[in-house]
Scaffold this motif. Structure first.
Motif, PDB file in Angstrom:
ATOM      1  N   UNK A 195       0.843  -1.130  -0.079  1.00  8.43           N
ATOM      2  CA  UNK A 195      -0.102  -0.030   0.013  1.00  8.43           C
ATOM      3  C   UNK A 195       0.917   1.279   0.083  1.00  8.43           C
ATOM      4  N   UNK A 196       0.340   2.295  -0.871  1.00  6.21           N
ATOM      5  CA  UNK A 196       1.000   3.470  -0.908  1.00  6.21           C
ATOM      6  C   UNK A 196       1.385   4.350   0.349  1.00  6.21           C
ATOM      7  N   UNK A 197       0.511   4.144   1.186  1.00  9.49           N
ATOM      8  CA  UNK A 197       0.761   4.819   2.459  1.00  9.49           C
ATOM      9  C   UNK A 197       2.009   4.692   3.284  1.00  9.49           C
ATOM     10  N   UNK A 198       2.683   3.350   2.984  1.00 12.72           N
ATOM     11  CA  UNK A 198       4.032   2.946   3.627  1.00 12.72           C
ATOM     12  C   UNK A 198       5.175   3.134   2.454  1.00 12.72           C
ATOM     13  N   UNK A 199       4.887   3.935   1.403  1.00  8.06           N
ATOM     14  CA  UNK A 199       5.868   4.135   0.274  1.00  8.06           C
ATOM     15  C   UNK A 199       5.818   5.301  -0.059  1.00  8.06           C
ATOM     16  N   UNK A 247      -5.914   7.153   0.290  1.00  4.31           N
ATOM     17  CA  UNK A 247      -6.569   6.117   1.164  1.00  4.31           C
ATOM     18  C   UNK A 247      -5.929   4.684   0.935  1.00  4.31           C
ATOM     19  N   UNK A 248      -4.770   4.483   0.466  1.00  6.71           N
ATOM     20  CA  UNK A 248      -4.200   3.206   0.153  1.00  6.71           C
ATOM     21  C   UNK A 248      -3.502   3.052   1.639  1.00  6.71           C
ATOM     22  N   UNK A 249      -4.076   2.484   2.582  1.00  3.28           N
ATOM     23  CA  UNK A 249      -3.147   2.222   3.707  1.00  3.28           C
ATOM     24  C   UNK A 249      -3.165   0.867   4.159  1.00  3.28           C
ATOM     25  N   UNK A 250      -4.023  -0.031   3.221  1.00  5.78           N
ATOM     26  CA  UNK A 250      -4.046  -1.521   3.521  1.00  5.78           C
ATOM     27  C   UNK A 250      -4.314  -2.087   2.192  1.00  5.78           C
ATOM     28  N   UNK A 266      14.904   0.245   2.600  1.00 10.42           N
ATOM     29  CA  UNK A 266      13.535   1.074   2.585  1.00 10.42           C
ATOM     30  C   UNK A 266      13.628   2.324   1.845  1.00 10.42           C
ATOM     31  N   UNK A 267      14.521   3.114   1.974  1.00 12.20           N
ATOM     32  CA  UNK A 267      14.762   4.192   1.179  1.00 12.20           C
ATOM     33  C   UNK A 267      14.690   3.951  -0.389  1.00 12.20           C
ATOM     34  N   UNK A 268      15.555   2.857  -0.985  1.00 10.87           N
ATOM     35  CA  UNK A 268      15.434   2.298  -2.318  1.00 10.87           C
ATOM     36  C   UNK A 268      14.189   1.998  -2.663  1.00 10.87           C
ATOM     37  N   UNK A 269      13.260   1.113  -2.119  1.00 11.15           N
ATOM     38  CA  UNK A 269      11.937   0.835  -2.182  1.00 11.15           C
ATOM     39  C   UNK A 269      11.040   2.075  -2.629  1.00 11.15           C
ATOM     40  N   UNK A 270      11.203   2.973  -1.512  1.00 12.86           N
ATOM     41  CA  UNK A 270      10.354   4.296  -1.852  1.00 12.86           C
ATOM     42  C   UNK A 270      10.749   5.013  -3.202  1.00 12.86           C
ATOM     43  N   UNK A 271      11.994   5.150  -3.224  1.00 14.22           N
ATOM     44  CA  UNK A 271      12.230   5.677  -4.389  1.00 14.22           C
ATOM     45  C   UNK A 271      12.174   5.011  -5.829  1.00 14.22           C
ATOM     46  N   UNK A 272      12.199   3.682  -5.656  1.00  9.25           N
ATOM     47  CA  UNK A 272      11.835   3.032  -6.979  1.00  9.25           C
ATOM     48  C   UNK A 272      10.166   3.080  -7.415  1.00  9.25           C
ATOM     49  N   UNK A 273       9.415   3.204  -6.804  1.00 12.70           N
ATOM     50  CA  UNK A 273       7.971   3.397  -6.827  1.00 12.70           C
ATOM     51  C   UNK A 273       7.436   4.681  -6.682  1.00 12.70           C
ATOM     52  N   UNK A 274       8.592   5.789  -6.650  1.00 14.90           N
ATOM     53  CA  UNK A 274       8.248   7.073  -6.651  1.00 14.90           C
ATOM     54  C   UNK A 274       8.131   7.649  -8.196  1.00 14.90           C
ATOM     55  N   UNK A 275       7.536   8.974  -8.053  1.00 17.45           N
ATOM     56  CA  UNK A 275       7.467   9.423  -9.568  1.00 17.45           C
ATOM     57  C   UNK A 275       8.327   9.421 -10.615  1.00 17.45           C
ATOM     58  N   UNK A 276       9.560   9.519 -10.237  1.00 18.74           N
ATOM     59  CA  UNK A 276      10.611   9.173 -11.105  1.00 18.74           C
ATOM     60  C   UNK A 276      11.380   7.833 -11.009  1.00 18.74           C
ATOM     61  N   UNK A 277      10.979   7.136 -10.157  1.00 19.04           N
ATOM     62  CA  UNK A 277      11.642   5.933  -9.763  1.00 19.04           C
ATOM     63  C   UNK A 277      11.569   4.737 -10.907  1.00 19.04           C
ATOM     64  N   UNK A 278      12.566   3.566 -10.823  1.00 19.92           N
ATOM     65  CA  UNK A 278      12.460   2.731 -11.883  1.00 19.92           C
ATOM     66  C   UNK A 278      11.217   2.051 -12.124  1.00 19.92           C
ATOM     67  N   UNK A 279      10.667   1.624 -10.893  1.00 14.62           N
ATOM     68  CA  UNK A 279       9.469   0.686 -10.894  1.00 14.62           C
ATOM     69  C   UNK A 279       8.124   1.631 -11.587  1.00 14.62           C
TER      70      UNK A 279
END
Length: 455
Positions: free
Chosen positions: A234-238, A244-247, A428-441
């Protein structure tokens, strides 16, 4: 909903177990945020059991696995279940496509779990874009790819094992279907059959992110059209970009989060061991006893998830004697627990969803893998990501209390504790970065959407 203009309508089809449903559920939410209509199709039994919430964005529908009253438990065997699901599932998936055909938003794309390769055949029959969605790591999938195509001969007679893009492996590091020849043959056939027609898929998606296993992603990308799109939590943790995506929103088991949260909030930061072995694992009475005695002898607090079906295996009076030192619950919101500052260590079976959650939330681990891909994940936890240790198994197949105690101390207070914490924060920081607006994922998700829209 029918009158809203969408860029396309995607039907996502997971294998009907919680560990496969949740990743596709989360990916479906990401696709909705990209302007697509997404419908998650589960079996009728799973749908009735989970009772998915109505949503203004993500839709839910059903197919049949031929066991509408009891699901997998109703089947005579694993083989019988998979065969009947293919027969009935193919027909009801086709019916679902036809039902949507004359609506304002006909199904344009099917994203399917490769445990169900027949779904791609149905998609092609209707001329629909078909994408495989692998829920396990790239490394594990690449091993199965090698076995399926005869590049890795079984049984393995010499070690270490060298596969491009993977660390050097011993037999006990391999998925259990390989390291224990003849175990669960129907499941082993299923994981190999993921590649029976994957070369015909229009895209291959994997629930990982590039930075986690770059060599494996690069190696597997040479044999299929691969896009790493994780982590699917869920996006809330990233990145907090989905409202409203907390679970996950779907659960096979009921939980009372307030009990766990209230108890954890009375504990010091990093002072609690969290133990959970997922929705499928069933530990032996002896293993449960060894865990209980290790916890009883430990100086740390613990939160232990023990499913109702496993409760009888807990030693008599253990819960009463633990007192406020420990809390035993039947189920909990794992993301809420792992994100609580009181958690210092996750003692886990190393299922991929649990491992990915711990990595994404920066929690060090003690691995007690049970079967399938868990042994491989534990190898990476210890030797590649360096965020914890893997417990050693005795000749009788049990991890004894002394070993459990040693591993807990190693992660909670040992000389390498700070290294584990530092590495966990890095991932943790790389996971957040990967799914962020400019991230690889996120870029890979955009690439997939563009490819599907323009197909």
């Amino acid at each position: 909903m029918e009158n809203k203009a969408y860029r396309g309508h995607v039907l996502t089809l997971p294998y009907p177990s919680l560990g496969h449903i949740n990743p596709l559920l989360q990916f479906s939410k990401r696709l909705v945020s990209k302007g697509l209509k997404a419908t998650l199709a589960t079996t009728l039994f799973i749908h009735n059991t989970m009772q998915p919430p109505s949503s203004s964005s993500l839709q839910f529908d059903t197919i049949s696995d031929g066991y509408d009253e009891g699901g997998f438990a109703q089947a005579e065997s694993i083989h019988a279940y998979l065969n009947r699901m293919e027969t009935i599932g193919s027909k009801t998936l086709a019916d679902l496509i036809i039902k949507n055909k004359n609506t304002a938003n006909p199904i344009d794309c099917i994203i399917y779990d490769p445990f169900l390769p027949w779904a791609l055949e149905v998609a092609k029959k209707f001329g629909i874009f078909g994408a495989a969605f692998f829920t396990q790591t790239c490394a594990v999938n690449f091993i199965y790819h090698h076995v399926h195509h005869g590049l890795l001969k079984l049984p393995i007679t010499s070690t270490p094992i060298s596969i491009p893009g993977l660390p050097v492996l011993e037999l006990e590091d391999m998925p259990s279907f390989i390291s224990v020849p003849g175990s669960y043959p129907a499941y082993f056939e299923m994981v190999l059959n993921q590649f029976s027609n994957s070369d015909k898929a229009d895209a291959v998606l994997v629930n990982t992110f590039y930075e986690l296993e770059p060599e494996a992603v690069d190696s597997m990308s040479k044999v299929c059209r691969l896009l790493a799109i994780g982590p699917t939590i869920p996006s809330f943790y990233l990145d907090k970009r989905l409202e409203n995506d907390n679970d996950y929103g779907l659960n096979l088991f009921a939980s009372d989060s307030s009990i766990c949260n209230n108890w954890l909030n009375t504990k010091l930061e990093g002072s609690v061991i969290y133990l959970s072995f997922g929705s499928m694992a069933s530990l032996s009475n002896k293993q449960m006893e060894e865990l209980a005695f290790a916890l009883k002898g430990s100086k740390f607090h613990f939160l232990w998830v023990v499913k109702a079906s496993e409760e009888a295996k807990i030693p008599e009076k253990f819960v009463e004697e633990a007192g406020n030192k420990g809390l035993v619950v039947q189920w909990c919101s794992q993301l809420e627990v792992l994100s609580n500052k009181a958690i210092g260590c996750f003692l886990t079976h190393c299922g991929w969803n649990s491992t990915l959650e711990a990595l994404s939330l920066g929690v060090p681990m003690v691995g007690l893998p049970q079967w399938t891909d868990q042994t491989m994940n534990a190898k990476y936890v210890q030797d590649v990501w360096k965020v914890g240790v893997r417990a050693k198994v005795c000749e009788n197949g049990i991890v004894e209390r002394e070993e459990i105690d040693f591993c807990i101390k190693e992660v909670m207070e040992g000389e390498r504790r700070k290294d584990f914490q530092k590495n966990a924060k890095k991932w943790r920081d790389l996971a957040i970065k990967a799914i962020s607006e400019a991230g690889s994922s996120n870029k890979n998700i955009d690439e997939f959407v563009s490819k599907f829209i323009n197909s």
